[in-house]
Enzyme design. Structure first.
Site, PDB file in Angstrom:
ATOM      1  N   GLU A 256       1.010  -1.389   0.053  1.00  0.00           N
ATOM      2  CA  GLU A 256       0.119  -0.121  -0.282  1.00  0.00           C
ATOM      3  C   GLU A 256       0.961   1.230  -0.386  1.00  0.00           C
ATOM      4  O   GLU A 256       0.654   2.197   0.604  1.00  0.00           O
ATOM      5  CB  GLU A 256      -0.678   0.286   1.066  1.00  0.00           C
ATOM      6  CG  GLU A 256      -1.840  -0.126   1.294  1.00  0.00           C
ATOM      7  CD  GLU A 256      -2.967  -0.921   2.052  1.00  0.00           C
ATOM      8  OE1 GLU A 256      -4.101  -1.592   1.835  1.00  0.00           O
ATOM      9  OE2 GLU A 256      -2.742  -0.945   3.419  1.00  0.00           O
TER      10      GLU A 256
ATOM     11  N   ASP B 258      -8.075  -8.760   4.275  1.00  0.00           N
ATOM     12  CA  ASP B 258      -7.962  -7.834   5.145  1.00  0.00           C
ATOM     13  C   ASP B 258      -8.818  -7.378   5.884  1.00  0.00           C
ATOM     14  O   ASP B 258      -9.917  -6.680   6.161  1.00  0.00           O
ATOM     15  CB  ASP B 258      -8.345  -6.533   4.857  1.00  0.00           C
ATOM     16  CG  ASP B 258      -7.651  -5.198   5.498  1.00  0.00           C
ATOM     17  OD1 ASP B 258      -7.023  -5.474   6.648  1.00  0.00           O
ATOM     18  OD2 ASP B 258      -7.956  -4.453   4.811  1.00  0.00           O
TER      19      ASP B 258
ATOM     20  N   GLU C 284     -12.842  -2.320  12.048  1.00  0.00           N
ATOM     21  CA  GLU C 284     -13.387  -1.461  10.721  1.00  0.00           C
ATOM     22  C   GLU C 284     -14.111  -2.083   9.835  1.00  0.00           C
ATOM     23  O   GLU C 284     -14.803  -1.299   8.426  1.00  0.00           O
ATOM     24  CB  GLU C 284     -11.645  -1.809   9.772  1.00  0.00           C
ATOM     25  CG  GLU C 284     -10.681  -0.868   8.765  1.00  0.00           C
ATOM     26  CD  GLU C 284      -9.883  -1.026   8.680  1.00  0.00           C
ATOM     27  OE1 GLU C 284      -9.787  -0.492   7.548  1.00  0.00           O
ATOM     28  OE2 GLU C 284      -9.276  -2.430   8.879  1.00  0.00           O
TER      29      GLU C 284
END
Length: 721
Positions: A308, A382, A410
């Site tokens: 990332e 993820d 998240e």
């Protein structure tokens, strides 16, 4: 007479007034509330058994023991409980290292040999007096917190014979906190680290943070975000880190930092960060020596590299092992470790992102130094609401693998949804990878039972912020607590952990514990149903990851889109990872691969993760895939409605402040569960071409309404440096 009556009335009114005031709770004290025992008979027993305590020895940790015992026992027993300076026949509790307790029975001394540095013994002598002892001071502190937990949860303490030691060596929180006090994927306010005021201003919250972690056995904290800022390695910031380390040390909490791989360039003025360059290697050696001169017990570095946009060794045509080993060599003389994250994926369009960490790291097995951990997320994508266990577990027998769970939610409702995560953690920890035949669970792989390693560990991405109650949602505290308890002992049950937490955090009232424990245990499955049932994954909104976004398709990378993962078309739904598809099932042991590869044997909870299934395919319920999808989403919404009904019955038991807070958040959760249900069924219904089952209520809004919703200031968005 009248004066006496008036005084009595005034006293009663004052008691009632103060009672209402005391009853209001902010949640700041977490599970360490230390309120008086409600059972009168048990309270008498406790008071008789522990009229006082003695702590033998002197150290900062034992001073913390003294404070905790005085505060905890006085609160729980409802009377001042004093420390006796010397051993006394009337004293009820003797606490100290085994070397200081000369009167220990022989069987206790023998048992201590198995406890290591952190384990403890709690033992009743013949006269019912209690001994807490360990080989080291930190073990004594852990034992004291354990006894206080028994008292808080109103357990019988007249026949104690407890031997307890952690299954994992490193039990860490990973804070994704930035130096400007924003928190990536943080939903409970700003960072608790006030870097601007450090090192001179020590907030009392730092001590309470250390206490809370020690109470559940967490022994390390990574202070900074994995998307690292090299500035934290600058001299003035290291002084700030030292101040925190000094506060945490008595509680057995080591500090760690995230290392930005390009720091030699950004801070050191070098032209390269190539791990094979002698100047780069020396820069890290010097920096590490500087850190350990300030913080002798510094734990080491957590590194996110070549993922990332983060810099890493691959930028110089070097391997992950080259980068990790350079840092490992620098910290090795001081006993430090390197935790190298396996969350990587190619910059190019992938065939299957779920396969990339395995493909990159599996060939490197055996090439990492002994003080390197490969830190692996629980699943291959993820932190999704549900993922099958990551195939890397068991695939690198010569390398220490460290579990990485996410405590902050998240992808699980962020700061507004009540989702108890212990069942999700247990689903992964108890998953059998068949690495060395049946029984090779993920838990046994990471604790070194399957393949022995010098160090073992687990990490959880923190959900802590500067909100008064630490985690924003009151029930977010349960996930911090559950992570710590499972880090200490992954064989504990989700049910037992929930009951402990509820009794300490809210009430020992039986009906309350029974009802809310069930609510908690059902909450994860409820969330999966209204978000990603049947193995769906990565269908949330882009960037902020808040709310549904199965239509997301226009992103810089294919694997940042939702359509890449669900592959909905007129034939069916799901990502084919069988040998006829991406072949990801082959990354598992043959026994597991066989189960996942077959449409008939694949568990339905992972079905769309591994298979592209026709809309008319019959499920175990006898319904078609489309019908099952509709009912699962509907079940999720109904599950939240049931949660609200259950909570409403607790109004007379829970303090008003926390009752109202949870009540309002559950209203939000029902609204957002309905949002997930309606938008996903409208979207997927375009492809199935089938109607909703007649007994389900059709969405009032059109799909375009949901697609046009915008959240430019959703909390926890990743910063852009």
């Amino acid at each position: 007479m009248n004066i006496s009556i008036n005084k009595t009335l005034i006293s009663i009114c004052l008691i009632l007034f103060l009672g209402q005031f005391i009853r209001a709770e902010s949640g700041y004290n977490l599970w360490l509330r230390y309120t008086p025992v409600s059972d009168a008979a048990l309270l008498r027993q406790y008071r008789n058994q522990i009229p006082g305590f003695t702590v033998l020895g002197q150290s900062l940790t034992l001073e913390a023991v003294r404070k905790e015992l005085k505060n905890g026992l006085s609160g729980i027993l409802g009377v001042p409980v004093m420390e006796y300076p010397v051993l006394s026949a009337k004293k009820g509790l003797s606490v100290g290292k085994a070397s200081d307790l000369q009167f220990l029975p022989a069987d206790m001394k023998a048992g201590l040999k198995q406890l290591g540095k952190e384990g403890f013994l709690i033992y009743n002598l013949e006269n019912k007096n209690i001994i807490i002892t360990a080989n080291e001071d930190i073990g004594v502190l852990y034992g004291v917190f354990y006894l206080l937990k028994l008292l808080q949860t109103e357990k019988d303490i007249s026949h104690l014979n407890i031997s307890n030691t952690p299954k994992l060596d490193l039990r860490l929180l990973n804070h994704w906190d930035n130096l400007d006090r924003t928190v990536e994927r943080g939903y409970a306010g700003f960072s608790i680290w006030d870097w601007h005021k450090l090192p001179d201003y020590i907030h009392p919250r730092y001590i309470d943070y250390a206490r809370a972690n020690a109470s559940i056995g967490i022994n390390g904290t990574v202070l900074t975000n994995v998307n690292a800022n090299a500035l934290v390695l600058r001299d003035d910031y290291l002084e700030k880190v030292k101040a925190l380390a000094d506060v945490f040390r008595p509680y057995g909490l080591k500090v760690y930092l995230t290392a930005r791989f390009s720091a030699p360039v950004e801070l050191g003025g070098l032209k390269t960060a190539d791990p094979q360059d002698p100047k780069v290697r020396q820069w890290w050696v010097d920096k590490v020596a500087e850190i350990y001169a300030l913080i002798p017990d510094f734990g080491g570095f957590l590194v996110k590299a070549n993922s990332e946009g983060q810099p890493g060794p691959q930028s110089y045509n070097r391997s992950h092992a080259d980068g990790a080993n350079m840092l490992a060599d620098a910290v090795l003389p001081f006993g430090g470790v390197i935790m190298w994250r396996a969350f990587v994926y190619s910059e190019h369009k992938p065939d299957d992102r779920a396969m990339q960490a395995y493909d990159e790291f599996n060939p490197l097995d055996g090439t990492f130094r002994e003080n390197v951990f490969i830190q692996v997320k629980n699943g291959a994508i993820d932190f999704q609401p549900r993922e099958p266990a990551h195939p890397l577990f068991g695939a690198m027998p010569q390398t220490s693998l460290m579990m990485e769970f996410q405590i902050t939610q998240e992808y699980l409702g962020q700061g507004t949804h009540l989702v108890y995560l212990a069942p999700m953690y247990k689903e992964v920890l108890d998953f059998d990878m068949f690495t060395k035949g049946k029984g090779s669970t993920v838990g046994k792989i990471i604790d070194g039972s399957v393949e022995p390693h010098k160090k073992t560990g687990i990490a959880g991405v923190s959900n802590i912020g500067n909100d008064i109650n630490w985690t924003g949602h009151p029930f977010g505290q349960a996930n911090w607590y559950a992570f710590g308890r499972l880090a200490w002992d992954h064989d504990l049950s989700s049910e037992a952990i929930a009951e402990e937490w509820l009794r300490m955090t809210f009430s020992n009232e039986k009906s309350f514990v029974a009802d809310i424990k069930k609510l908690m245990l059902d909450s994860h499955e409820t969330c999966v149903n209204y978000m990603t049932p049947l193995g769906l994954h990565h269908i949330m909104g882009a960037g902020h990851h808040y709310g549904p976004g199965p239509w997301v398709s226009d992103m810089p990378r294919a694997d940042w889109t939702s359509v890449y993962y669900h592959k909905a078309d007129e034939k069916g739904l799901g990502f084919d990872r069988t040998p006829d598809g991406s072949g990801a099932t082959a990354q598992y042991a043959a026994e597991v691969a066989k189960i996942f590869s077959s449409l008939e044997s694949c568990p339905e909870k992972y079905l769309l993760w591994f298979h592209h299934v026709q809309w008319t395919e019959k499920m175990a319920s006898g319904r078609t895939l489309w019908e099952e999808l509709c009912y699962r989403y509907d079940d999720g919404v109904n599950g939240v409605k049931k949660m609200r009904d259950t909570w409403a019955k607790q109004k007379k038991i829970v303090d008003e402040e926390r009752y109202k807070q949870v009540d309002m958040l559950l209203k939000i959760q029902e609204k957002e569960a309905t949002w997930w249900c309606n938008s996903c069924l409208l979207y997927f219904g375009q492809f199935s071409g089938l109607e909703l089952p007649e007994d389900l209520i059709a969405p009032e809004k059109e799909l375009e309404y949901y697609k046009n919703l915008s959240f430019p200031y959703a909390p926890g968005i990743r910063p852009r440096w």
